[in-house]
Design a protein around this motif. Structure first.
Motif, PDB file in Angstrom:
ATOM      1  N   ARG A 106     -46.940  22.346  -6.073  1.00 50.67           N
ATOM      2  CA  ARG A 106     -47.723  21.774  -7.164  1.00 50.67           C
ATOM      3  C   ARG A 106     -47.320  20.324  -7.357  1.00 50.67           C
ATOM      4  O   ARG A 106     -46.419  19.826  -6.687  1.00 50.67           O
ATOM      5  N   GLN A 107     -47.981  19.637  -8.297  1.00 47.78           N
ATOM      6  CA  GLN A 107     -47.664  18.252  -8.614  1.00 47.78           C
ATOM      7  C   GLN A 107     -47.345  18.102 -10.101  1.00 47.78           C
ATOM      8  O   GLN A 107     -47.650  18.984 -10.908  1.00 47.78           O
ATOM      9  N   TRP A 108     -46.726  16.962 -10.439  1.00 48.88           N
ATOM     10  CA  TRP A 108     -46.375  16.638 -11.809  1.00 48.88           C
ATOM     11  C   TRP A 108     -47.157  15.397 -12.251  1.00 48.88           C
ATOM     12  O   TRP A 108     -47.501  14.548 -11.417  1.00 48.88           O
ATOM     13  N   ASP A 109     -47.383  15.265 -13.558  1.00 44.86           N
ATOM     14  CA  ASP A 109     -48.111  14.094 -14.064  1.00 44.86           C
ATOM     15  C   ASP A 109     -47.358  12.800 -13.782  1.00 44.86           C
ATOM     16  O   ASP A 109     -47.964  11.761 -13.530  1.00 44.86           O
ATOM     17  N   LEU A 110     -46.036  12.870 -13.838  1.00 39.19           N
ATOM     18  CA  LEU A 110     -45.189  11.697 -13.614  1.00 39.19           C
ATOM     19  C   LEU A 110     -43.984  12.090 -12.782  1.00 39.19           C
ATOM     20  O   LEU A 110     -43.269  13.033 -13.128  1.00 39.19           O
ATOM     21  N   THR A 111     -43.757  11.388 -11.696  1.00 45.58           N
ATOM     22  CA  THR A 111     -42.517  11.528 -10.934  1.00 45.58           C
ATOM     23  C   THR A 111     -41.749  10.223 -11.055  1.00 45.58           C
ATOM     24  O   THR A 111     -42.355   9.153 -11.187  1.00 45.58           O
ATOM     25  N   PHE A 112     -40.421  10.301 -11.012  1.00 44.69           N
ATOM     26  CA  PHE A 112     -39.665   9.060 -11.180  1.00 44.69           C
ATOM     27  C   PHE A 112     -38.252   9.126 -10.628  1.00 44.69           C
ATOM     28  O   PHE A 112     -37.679  10.206 -10.443  1.00 44.69           O
ATOM     29  N   THR A 113     -37.731   7.927 -10.360  1.00 48.21           N
ATOM     30  CA  THR A 113     -36.303   7.732 -10.111  1.00 48.21           C
ATOM     31  C   THR A 113     -35.813   6.649 -11.056  1.00 48.21           C
ATOM     32  O   THR A 113     -36.559   5.734 -11.419  1.00 48.21           O
ATOM     33  N   LYS A 114     -34.572   6.760 -11.437  1.00 49.99           N
ATOM     34  CA  LYS A 114     -33.944   5.747 -12.290  1.00 49.99           C
ATOM     35  C   LYS A 114     -32.508   5.573 -11.807  1.00 49.99           C
ATOM     36  O   LYS A 114     -31.654   6.422 -12.054  1.00 49.99           O
ATOM     37  N   GLY A 115     -32.264   4.482 -11.080  1.00 49.55           N
ATOM     38  CA  GLY A 115     -30.930   4.249 -10.529  1.00 49.55           C
ATOM     39  C   GLY A 115     -30.587   5.198  -9.406  1.00 49.55           C
ATOM     40  O   GLY A 115     -29.428   5.609  -9.272  1.00 49.55           O
ATOM     41  N   VAL A 116     -31.560   5.539  -8.579  1.00 51.75           N
ATOM     42  CA  VAL A 116     -31.344   6.486  -7.482  1.00 51.75           C
ATOM     43  C   VAL A 116     -31.685   5.869  -6.124  1.00 51.75           C
ATOM     44  O   VAL A 116     -30.908   5.983  -5.170  1.00 51.75           O
ATOM     45  N   LEU A 117     -32.824   5.200  -6.037  1.00 51.49           N
ATOM     46  CA  LEU A 117     -33.213   4.590  -4.760  1.00 51.49           C
ATOM     47  C   LEU A 117     -32.188   3.568  -4.283  1.00 51.49           C
ATOM     48  O   LEU A 117     -32.020   3.364  -3.074  1.00 51.49           O
ATOM     49  N   ILE A 118     -31.482   2.946  -5.224  1.00 55.22           N
ATOM     50  CA  ILE A 118     -30.459   1.957  -4.871  1.00 55.22           C
ATOM     51  C   ILE A 118     -29.301   2.567  -4.088  1.00 55.22           C
ATOM     52  O   ILE A 118     -28.548   1.856  -3.426  1.00 55.22           O
ATOM     53  N   HIS A 119     -29.158   3.894  -4.157  1.00 54.70           N
ATOM     54  CA  HIS A 119     -28.057   4.571  -3.479  1.00 54.70           C
ATOM     55  C   HIS A 119     -28.503   5.328  -2.225  1.00 54.70           C
ATOM     56  O   HIS A 119     -27.704   6.053  -1.632  1.00 54.70           O
ATOM     57  N   ILE A 120     -29.764   5.165  -1.838  1.00 58.28           N
ATOM     58  CA  ILE A 120     -30.305   5.888  -0.688  1.00 58.28           C
ATOM     59  C   ILE A 120     -30.229   5.029   0.566  1.00 58.28           C
ATOM     60  O   ILE A 120     -30.444   3.816   0.526  1.00 58.28           O
ATOM     61  N   ASN A 121     -29.918   5.678   1.688  1.00 56.32           N
ATOM     62  CA  ASN A 121     -29.914   4.986   2.972  1.00 56.32           C
ATOM     63  C   ASN A 121     -31.258   4.289   3.162  1.00 56.32           C
ATOM     64  O   ASN A 121     -32.310   4.930   3.109  1.00 56.32           O
ATOM     65  N   PRO A 122     -31.261   2.982   3.378  1.00 55.89           N
ATOM     66  CA  PRO A 122     -32.534   2.250   3.505  1.00 55.89           C
ATOM     67  C   PRO A 122     -33.483   2.832   4.552  1.00 55.89           C
ATOM     68  O   PRO A 122     -34.706   2.764   4.391  1.00 55.89           O
ATOM     69  N   ASP A 123     -32.932   3.401   5.631  1.00 54.53           N
ATOM     70  CA  ASP A 123     -33.776   3.992   6.667  1.00 54.53           C
ATOM     71  C   ASP A 123     -34.540   5.213   6.164  1.00 54.53           C
ATOM     72  O   ASP A 123     -35.551   5.607   6.762  1.00 54.53           O
ATOM     73  N   LYS A 124     -34.051   5.803   5.064  1.00 51.51           N
ATOM     74  CA  LYS A 124     -34.678   7.018   4.530  1.00 51.51           C
ATOM     75  C   LYS A 124     -35.602   6.727   3.354  1.00 51.51           C
ATOM     76  O   LYS A 124     -36.208   7.649   2.795  1.00 51.51           O
TER      77      LYS A 124
END
Length: 205
Positions: A106-124
């Motif tokens: 299913r889907q949600w009305d709003l998906t989000f990250t807050k201070g998370v993408l900054i810690h992800i391997n850039p290739d991913k």
């Protein structure tokens, strides 16, 4: 389960446990409540939300206050943080898994990250963007450190664990059917409700 990146293992393990213990308290929730009141101001009929990288649920706490009837879901890779989140928010739906392994029918009305993408391997990052996009029926919020061009910084003495870039710009370049709804910045010296120099961007499909 696929092969974990070094960043996933980092947050899944002892450092993630210590982060969960360190980041708690009513001041955090107050600042987050102020933050999300700004974010939600331009949006309409948000009845379900999915957070990627929810940790112990400080954002969920704020959202429960602002949207008490909304269905709140969270994806969290660290098992200790996921248990703490579920204990404090029994009505929330908690998935103890990686953003890259999360699957939903299913889907949600709003998906989000807050201070998370900054810690992800850039290739991913393309996979992380896909998770935000595919699981949203309407809105996507990206709230992260911003920099016009990609840059890596030391994070508490660790390398390859903190990255800044124009995440929202990259997201919109990939997904041409989304439009920018609103954006803003919260300064760490805000006298009432500080955030850690977060730039936020809300997009709509």
């Amino acid at each position: 389960m696929g092969v974990r990146t070094e960043q996933e293992l980092f947050w899944e393990g002892d450092f993630g446990n210590l982060y969960t213990e360190r980041n708690q308290g009513l001041d955090w929730i107050a600042s987050n409540t102020s933050f999300f009141s700004k974010v939600l101001h331009r949006l309409s009929k948000v009845e379900s939300l999915l957070e990627f990288g929810a940790n112990r649920g400080l954002n969920i706490s704020a959202l429960q206050t602002l949207l008490p009837s909304a269905h709140l879901s969270a994806v969290e890779i660290n098992s200790s943080a996921a248990k703490e989140l579920k204990k404090n928010h029994p009505s929330a739906e908690v998935f103890n898994t990686s953003i890259f392994e999360f699957e939903a029918s299913r889907q949600w009305d709003l998906t989000f990250t807050k201070g998370v993408l900054i810690h992800i391997n850039p290739d991913k990052l393309p996979e992380a963007y896909a998770a935000l996009y595919n699981n949203s029926s309407r809105y996507i919020l990206i709230a992260e450190y911003y920099n016009p061009s990609p840059v890596e910084l030391s994070y508490r003495g660790h390398s390859s664990k903190l990255f800044k870039r124009d995440f929202a710009g990259e997201f919109m370049d990939i997904y041409k059917d989304v439009r920018l709804v609103d954006y803003g910045f919260i300064y760490h010296r805000d006298t009432n409700f500080p955030q850690d120099d977060i730039s936020w961007f809300v997009m709509e499909k």
